[in-house]
Enzyme design. Structure first.
Site, PDB file in Angstrom:
ATOM      1  N   PRO A 284       0.789  -1.243   0.000  1.00 33.82           N
ATOM      2  CA  PRO A 284       0.000   0.000   0.000  1.00 33.82           C
ATOM      3  C   PRO A 284       0.818   1.288   0.000  1.00 33.82           C
ATOM      4  O   PRO A 284       0.274   2.367   0.142  1.00 33.82           O
ATOM      5  CB  PRO A 284      -0.803  -0.130   1.296  1.00 33.82           C
ATOM      6  N   GLY A 285       2.136   1.167  -0.143  1.00 31.66           N
ATOM      7  CA  GLY A 285       2.958   2.355  -0.302  1.00 31.66           C
ATOM      8  C   GLY A 285       3.788   2.747   0.906  1.00 31.66           C
ATOM      9  O   GLY A 285       4.412   3.810   0.903  1.00 31.66           O
ATOM     10  N   ASP A 348       9.793  -6.243  -3.501  1.00 29.46           N
ATOM     11  CA  ASP A 348       9.026  -6.728  -2.345  1.00 29.46           C
ATOM     12  C   ASP A 348       7.972  -7.683  -2.897  1.00 29.46           C
ATOM     13  O   ASP A 348       6.828  -7.297  -3.135  1.00 29.46           O
ATOM     14  CB  ASP A 348       8.398  -5.546  -1.616  1.00 29.46           C
ATOM     15  N   CYS A 401       7.903 -11.168   3.209  1.00 28.52           N
ATOM     16  CA  CYS A 401       7.433 -11.196   4.600  1.00 28.52           C
ATOM     17  C   CYS A 401       7.132 -12.647   4.965  1.00 28.52           C
ATOM     18  O   CYS A 401       6.061 -12.975   5.466  1.00 28.52           O
ATOM     19  CB  CYS A 401       6.215 -10.302   4.795  1.00 28.52           C
TER      20      CYS A 401
END
Length: 470
Positions: A284-285, A348, A401
């Site tokens: 989401p930034g 990511d 993650c």
């Protein structure tokens, strides 16, 4: 019977609807949104009710394996999906209580609720669960069943838990394949990692040090009646979680909510003014904003989901920052790349999210073992396609993650072997949730050098860095 929105019964009904949707394959945030819409909850006027519904749903997901096993044990005939989910919600709330005939917990003690302790007495949970069942035509017939099941659990709690906990999924609230992967990867730590998945995560903020300092922000928190502990170079962990609207400086972009482990990504790129940077899979930034806070750079943020891409712009607007936001597939740069190479690339990539399961407890119930092989293939495709976009001498940071080595160290070694002009640099490697533990620091530099600036109390992440030979 119409229930008042501020009643626990009403909130349990909403949480049960969300839990049922997760069982059918919907991610918990969307399930909560759908439940709130069905109950006609307004974001502004019903914020407290929405917040309670969300809290109960998240608590249930962390205890879902045990709760489901108890429902199966205590109910001889299938009660129907709605009753089944309501029982799971009620049992999850009761599971948070230490066993005993009386419960002296004060429901008004918000600090204890925020610390993850039970916020409702056992009597209240049973009473409100029965009221919730009675309020719906499709479940009213089961109000006696709900009452009997919950009261039996309270009477026979110790024996019932001993029985259902013989099943590993019920004991650890994780799927068997997930537990097997933990055992194989971490034979001495797997029980601690399994237990950590069911702990409420901390609320951590990232201080924009161009506008404040972590020490000053601790003072700002104290002036607002809050408190926080420094857990990283820009990271402050709040002692008690609060809505973002209560965070000093949040609306002005002084701080952003971001896990301490996630805050390592941007500094690892070593950005400098004037650089051209790609943030792939950017929504989401949070990391995009962090990069722009560190230097005056030209950032392209790529995200495949149009709705999530919109969130990047919203988050950057709060920070007073701008980036080129592109809706596109990171593994297909021919569709969106302008042909100009990047000085830095942040990859990511999509992963199992096994390192953030305490923050997103529905992931364990939505993910399948077969997903891992597909994710590994996608991760390799993304990095292989992004590597040619990097300038000679440039740096690419690979992030997941995840705590599964198949998505971490094993991938990093594959990249090192497949990317002929790549030099692997020192990086934190595998960070395990809530610890300073790392599994690999890189081919250059001592492990101690990589650990010196690591935060404490963070989610699980894997970091690897590669530099393209000049």
């Amino acid at each position: 019977m119409r229930l008042p929105p501020d009643s626990l019964a009403f909130q349990m009904l909403g949480a049960a609807a969300a839990v049922r949707a997760v069982s059918e394959g919907t991610a918990l945030p969307q399930a909560i949104e759908d439940a709130a819409a069905q109950l006609r909850l307004d974001r502004v006027h019903d914020a407290a009710t929405r917040g309670a519904l969300q809290d109960i749903a998240y608590r249930t997901m962390r205890q879902f394996g045990t709760a489901r096993a108890l429902v199966t044990k205590l109910v001889t005939r299938p009660p129907g999906a709605q009753v089944d989910s309501l029982l799971a919600v009620a049992l999850a709330l009761l599971l948070e209580h230490a066993p005993g005939p009386r419960d002296k917990q004060d429901p008004a003690d918000k600090d204890q609720q925020d610390a993850g302790r039970p916020g409702y007495s056992t009597f209240t949970v049973v009473d409100q669960a029965v009221s919730a069942a009675a309020s719906e035509p499709k479940t009213a017939h089961a109000r006696g069943l709900v009452n009997a099941v919950l009261r039996r659990f309270l009477r026979e709690r110790k024996a019932l838990l001993a029985d259902v906990n013989r099943d590993e999924q019920a004991r650890w609230n994780l799927p068997p394949w997930w537990l097997r992967m933990l055992r194989e990867a971490y034979p001495e730590q797997w029980t601690a990692l399994a237990a950590s998945a069911n702990v409420r995560p901390p609320m951590t903020v990232r201080v924009n040090t161009a506008r404040s300092s972590v020490q000053q922000y601790q003072t700002d928190l104290a002036n607002a009646g809050l408190a926080g502990t420094v857990v990283g170079p820009q990271a402050v962990r709040l002692i008690r979680a609060v809505p973002v609207t209560q965070l000093p400086g949040f609306a002005e972009g002084v701080v952003s909510v971001q896990d301490a482990g996630a805050q390592l990504a941007a500094p690892l790129l070593e950005v400098a003014d004037g650089m051209r940077v790609l943030d792939a899979c950017a929504a989401p930034g949070g990391k995009t904003g962090h990069l722009l806070e560190l230097a005056d750079i030209d950032v392209t943020a790529v995200e495949s989901d149009p709705q999530r891409a919109t969130r990047i712009g919203e988050n950057l607007a709060r920070l007073g920052k701008q980036a080129k936001i592109v809706v596109g597939d990171a593994s297909r740069p021919a569709d969106w790349w302008d042909g100009q190479p990047f000085d830095r690339i942040l990859a990511d990539v999509p992963c199992s999210a096994s390192g953030i399961v305490r923050r997103h407890p529905d992931i364990r119930w939505l993910r399948r073992e077969t997903d891992i092989a597909k994710l590994i293939t996608e991760q390799r495709r993304i990095v292989s396609q992004l590597w040619p976009l990097l300038k000679p001498g440039g740096i690419l940071v690979y992030v997941t993650c995840s705590i599964f080595p198949t998505e971490g160290e094993e991938q990093a070694r594959w990249f090192g072997a497949q990317l002929a002009d790549a030099i692997r640099l020192q990086a934190p490697g595998q960070l395990l949730p809530g610890t300073r533990t790392t599994q690999m620091a890189g081919e250059q530099g001592e492990k101690e050098a990589g650990q010196a600036s690591l935060p404490s109390d963070h989610d699980g992440f894997f970091y690897a860095r590669f530099q393209k030979r000049a």
